[in-house]
Scaffold this motif. Structure first.
Motif, PDB file in Angstrom:
ATOM      1  N   PRO A   1       0.497  -1.412  -0.027  1.00 51.74           N
ATOM      2  CA  PRO A   1       0.416   0.004  -0.135  1.00 51.74           C
ATOM      3  C   PRO A   1       0.491   1.439  -0.399  1.00 51.74           C
ATOM      4  CG  PRO A   1      -0.155  -1.109   2.392  1.00 51.74           C
ATOM      5  CD  PRO A   1       0.367  -1.641   0.650  1.00 51.74           C
ATOM      6  N   CYS A   2       1.984   1.409   0.518  1.00 51.76           N
ATOM      7  CA  CYS A   2       2.671   2.184   0.333  1.00 51.76           C
ATOM      8  C   CYS A   2       3.470   2.775  -0.871  1.00 51.76           C
ATOM      9  CB  CYS A   2       3.593   2.266   1.917  1.00 51.76           C
ATOM     10  SG  CYS A   2       3.557   2.476   3.069  1.00 51.76           S
ATOM     11  N   LEU A   3       3.975   1.878  -1.441  1.00 51.94           N
ATOM     12  CA  LEU A   3       3.902   1.888  -2.668  1.00 51.94           C
ATOM     13  C   LEU A   3       2.836   2.678  -3.658  1.00 51.94           C
ATOM     14  CD1 LEU A   3       6.176   1.661  -5.248  1.00 51.94           C
ATOM     15  CD2 LEU A   3       5.309  -0.533  -4.985  1.00 51.94           C
ATOM     16  N   LYS A   4       1.757   1.805  -3.278  1.00 52.28           N
ATOM     17  CA  LYS A   4       0.981   2.429  -4.609  1.00 52.28           C
ATOM     18  C   LYS A   4       0.300   4.011  -4.435  1.00 52.28           C
ATOM     19  CE  LYS A   4      -1.871  -2.012  -4.500  1.00 52.28           C
ATOM     20  NZ  LYS A   4      -3.729  -2.276  -3.666  1.00 52.28           N
ATOM     21  N   GLN A   5       0.855   4.239  -2.327  1.00 56.65           N
ATOM     22  CA  GLN A   5       0.603   5.890  -2.573  1.00 56.65           C
ATOM     23  C   GLN A   5       1.600   6.221  -2.713  1.00 56.65           C
ATOM     24  OE1 GLN A   5      -0.041   6.202   1.967  1.00 56.65           O
ATOM     25  NE2 GLN A   5       0.719   8.668   1.506  1.00 56.65           N
ATOM     26  N   TRP A   6       3.271   5.841  -3.399  1.00 52.96           N
ATOM     27  CA  TRP A   6       4.128   6.718  -3.582  1.00 52.96           C
ATOM     28  C   TRP A   6       4.133   7.021  -4.771  1.00 52.96           C
ATOM     29  CZ3 TRP A   6       7.822   5.945  -7.035  1.00 52.96           C
ATOM     30  CH2 TRP A   6       8.837   6.478  -6.695  1.00 52.96           C
TER      31      TRP A   6
END
Length: 229
Positions: free
Chosen positions: A53-58
């Motif tokens: 999810p953090c990669l998606k957000q970035w």
């Protein structure tokens, strides 16, 4: 995944890791986990079956079209695939042959170049050659005994002005943590500064299965192609 089954898998990982460490083999146990799973992702304790999810957000805030990207320890390939979907030219590797074979079966028409490779024995031609590197929970999966070499191996792969993304557990002390995984300390991460890296931002991550553990995606930029003195 039921908590009881997850705990059993975690214990299996710890036992295997310890057994292989006794043989001075710090990575051989990964392929055992993938083989024993029999292509059932629920039997891989770190597999989420979706991009982090953090990669998606970035990725919502950047343009990576035509960027040369590398995914370290790609696992089942979900992070690699989202980078490719966003337009990057992605190479992804894992030390476990069963992992790479699984990726190729999951994503038969993928543009990602999936490879079996050892982070500590990569081809020298990879040095200073990637615009974007994504490392999710690989550093923390390897023991402190070889952590300096692991971080050095990652640091040398990025081009000047390139971006390194690290997803990891973070520990606030230099005490030896229980593991695997072994949370990464700020002092260990500071080794990147010796190679010209600058921390740009952190995206905190709360894992509902481990709410008390500090985790984050950390974004770095490599400003200079330096090497340590």
């Amino acid at each position: 995944m039921q908590e009881e089954n997850l705990n059993e898998l975690r214990q299996k990982v710890k036992d295997l890791s310890l057994d292989y460490q006794k043989k001075d083999d710090y990575t051989g146990w990964f392929d055992v986990i993938y083989q024993d799973a029999l292509e059932n992702p629920d039997q891989i304790p770190w597999a989420k079956k979706q991009a982090h999810p953090c990669l998606k957000q970035w990725l919502e805030t950047v343009d990576i079209i035509n960027k040369k990207a590398l995914v370290i320890g790609c696992g089942l390939g979900d992070d690699s695939e989202i980078l490719a979907e966003k337009g990057a030219n992605v190479t992804a590797f894992d030390i476990a042959p069963s992992s790479i074979e699984w990726c190729k079966k999951r994503f038969k028409n993928s543009s990602v170049n999936y490879l079996v490779a050892d982070l500590l024995q990569l081809d020298q031609s990879w040095e200073n050659s990637f615009d974007l590197i994504f490392e999710s929970r690989t550093i923390q999966a390897l023991p402190l005994k070889i952590r300096k070499e692991v971080i050095e191996a990652i640091a040398t792969l990025l081009k000047p002005k390139g971006t390194l993304l690290i997803v990891t557990r973070i520990r606030e002390t230099n005490d030896h943590p229980d593991g695997p995984p072994w949370a990464v300390s700020e002092e260990e991460l500071s080794q990147l500064f010796e190679y010209g890296y600058e921390e740009i931002t952190r995206i905190p991550y709360l894992d509902p299965n481990h709410p008390a553990i500090q985790q984050a995606l950390i974004e770095y930029q490599r400003n200079l192609p330096r090497t340590p003195n």
